[in-house]
Design a protein around this motif. Sequence first.
Motif, PDB file in Angstrom:
ATOM      1  N   GLY A  29       0.824  -1.210   0.000  1.00  0.00           N
ATOM      2  CA  GLY A  29       0.000   0.000   0.000  1.00  0.00           C
ATOM      3  C   GLY A  29       0.856   1.257   0.000  1.00  0.00           C
ATOM      4  O   GLY A  29       1.917   1.307   0.614  1.00  0.00           O
ATOM      5  N   GLY A  30       0.411   2.261  -0.739  1.00  0.00           N
ATOM      6  CA  GLY A  30       1.102   3.546  -0.784  1.00  0.00           C
ATOM      7  C   GLY A  30       2.284   3.589  -1.743  1.00  0.00           C
ATOM      8  O   GLY A  30       2.925   4.622  -1.873  1.00  0.00           O
ATOM      9  N   GLN A  31       2.576   2.487  -2.414  1.00  0.00           N
ATOM     10  CA  GLN A  31       3.688   2.472  -3.360  1.00  0.00           C
ATOM     11  C   GLN A  31       3.193   2.784  -4.769  1.00  0.00           C
ATOM     12  O   GLN A  31       2.020   2.622  -5.075  1.00  0.00           O
ATOM     13  N   ALA A  32       4.116   3.232  -5.602  1.00  0.00           N
ATOM     14  CA  ALA A  32       3.798   3.518  -7.000  1.00  0.00           C
ATOM     15  C   ALA A  32       3.750   2.188  -7.749  1.00  0.00           C
ATOM     16  O   ALA A  32       4.777   1.565  -7.993  1.00  0.00           O
ATOM     17  N   LEU A  33       2.523   1.741  -8.063  1.00  0.00           N
ATOM     18  CA  LEU A  33       2.322   0.444  -8.693  1.00  0.00           C
ATOM     19  C   LEU A  33       1.420   0.555  -9.905  1.00  0.00           C
ATOM     20  O   LEU A  33       0.595   1.459  -9.987  1.00  0.00           O
ATOM     21  N   ALA A  34       1.559  -0.400 -10.794  1.00  0.00           N
ATOM     22  CA  ALA A  34       0.602  -0.608 -11.884  1.00  0.00           C
ATOM     23  C   ALA A  34       0.145  -2.049 -11.772  1.00  0.00           C
ATOM     24  O   ALA A  34       0.957  -2.954 -11.526  1.00  0.00           O
ATOM     25  N   LEU A  35      -1.164  -2.271 -11.923  1.00  0.00           N
ATOM     26  CA  LEU A  35      -1.721  -3.616 -11.836  1.00  0.00           C
ATOM     27  C   LEU A  35      -2.460  -3.953 -13.113  1.00  0.00           C
ATOM     28  O   LEU A  35      -3.151  -3.111 -13.691  1.00  0.00           O
ATOM     29  N   ALA A  36      -2.314  -5.201 -13.525  1.00  0.00           N
ATOM     30  CA  ALA A  36      -3.055  -5.715 -14.674  1.00  0.00           C
ATOM     31  C   ALA A  36      -3.687  -7.043 -14.278  1.00  0.00           C
ATOM     32  O   ALA A  36      -3.085  -7.827 -13.547  1.00  0.00           O
ATOM     33  N   VAL A  37      -4.899  -7.258 -14.738  1.00  0.00           N
ATOM     34  CA  VAL A  37      -5.585  -8.530 -14.538  1.00  0.00           C
ATOM     35  C   VAL A  37      -5.871  -9.086 -15.921  1.00  0.00           C
ATOM     36  O   VAL A  37      -6.518  -8.418 -16.743  1.00  0.00           O
ATOM     37  N   ASN A  38      -5.350 -10.272 -16.158  1.00  0.00           N
ATOM     38  CA  ASN A  38      -5.498 -10.914 -17.473  1.00  0.00           C
ATOM     39  C   ASN A  38      -5.042  -9.993 -18.601  1.00  0.00           C
ATOM     40  O   ASN A  38      -5.705  -9.829 -19.612  1.00  0.00           O
ATOM     41  N   ARG A  39      -3.917  -9.355 -18.350  1.00  0.00           N
ATOM     42  CA  ARG A  39      -3.225  -8.470 -19.302  1.00  0.00           C
ATOM     43  C   ARG A  39      -3.927  -7.142 -19.582  1.00  0.00           C
ATOM     44  O   ARG A  39      -3.545  -6.403 -20.485  1.00  0.00           O
ATOM     45  N   ALA A  40      -4.970  -6.826 -18.814  1.00  0.00           N
ATOM     46  CA  ALA A  40      -5.656  -5.535 -18.958  1.00  0.00           C
ATOM     47  C   ALA A  40      -5.331  -4.682 -17.729  1.00  0.00           C
ATOM     48  O   ALA A  40      -5.587  -5.093 -16.597  1.00  0.00           O
ATOM     49  N   VAL A  41      -4.770  -3.505 -17.966  1.00  0.00           N
ATOM     50  CA  VAL A  41      -4.422  -2.605 -16.864  1.00  0.00           C
ATOM     51  C   VAL A  41      -5.693  -2.165 -16.148  1.00  0.00           C
ATOM     52  O   VAL A  41      -6.694  -1.825 -16.790  1.00  0.00           O
ATOM     53  N   VAL A  42      -5.626  -2.190 -14.813  1.00  0.00           N
ATOM     54  CA  VAL A  42      -6.772  -1.770 -13.998  1.00  0.00           C
ATOM     55  C   VAL A  42      -6.389  -0.456 -13.316  1.00  0.00           C
ATOM     56  O   VAL A  42      -5.427  -0.412 -12.545  1.00  0.00           O
TER      57      VAL A  42
END
Length: 67
Positions: A29-42
């Motif tokens: 939490g609080g970190q600079a992150l990028a998340l993808a689920v099944n190759r789609a960025v959320v």
Amino acid sequence: MVAILLNGAAREVPPQHTLHDLIEALELGGQALALAVNRAVVPRQRWREQVLRERDQVDIVRAIGGG
């Protein structure tokens, strides 16, 4: 439990676990992150509503500063 792939590794999470819950459980939490689920960025605004489902492939990328 719900089986997902997290950055290519098998992991189980509780039912109805969201991306936000996952990030908190990983203490990211609080970190600079990028998340993808099944190759789609959320987008970060949707992390609290994005429920993880069986066999979802989740990728977490951390932003690293440098020059």
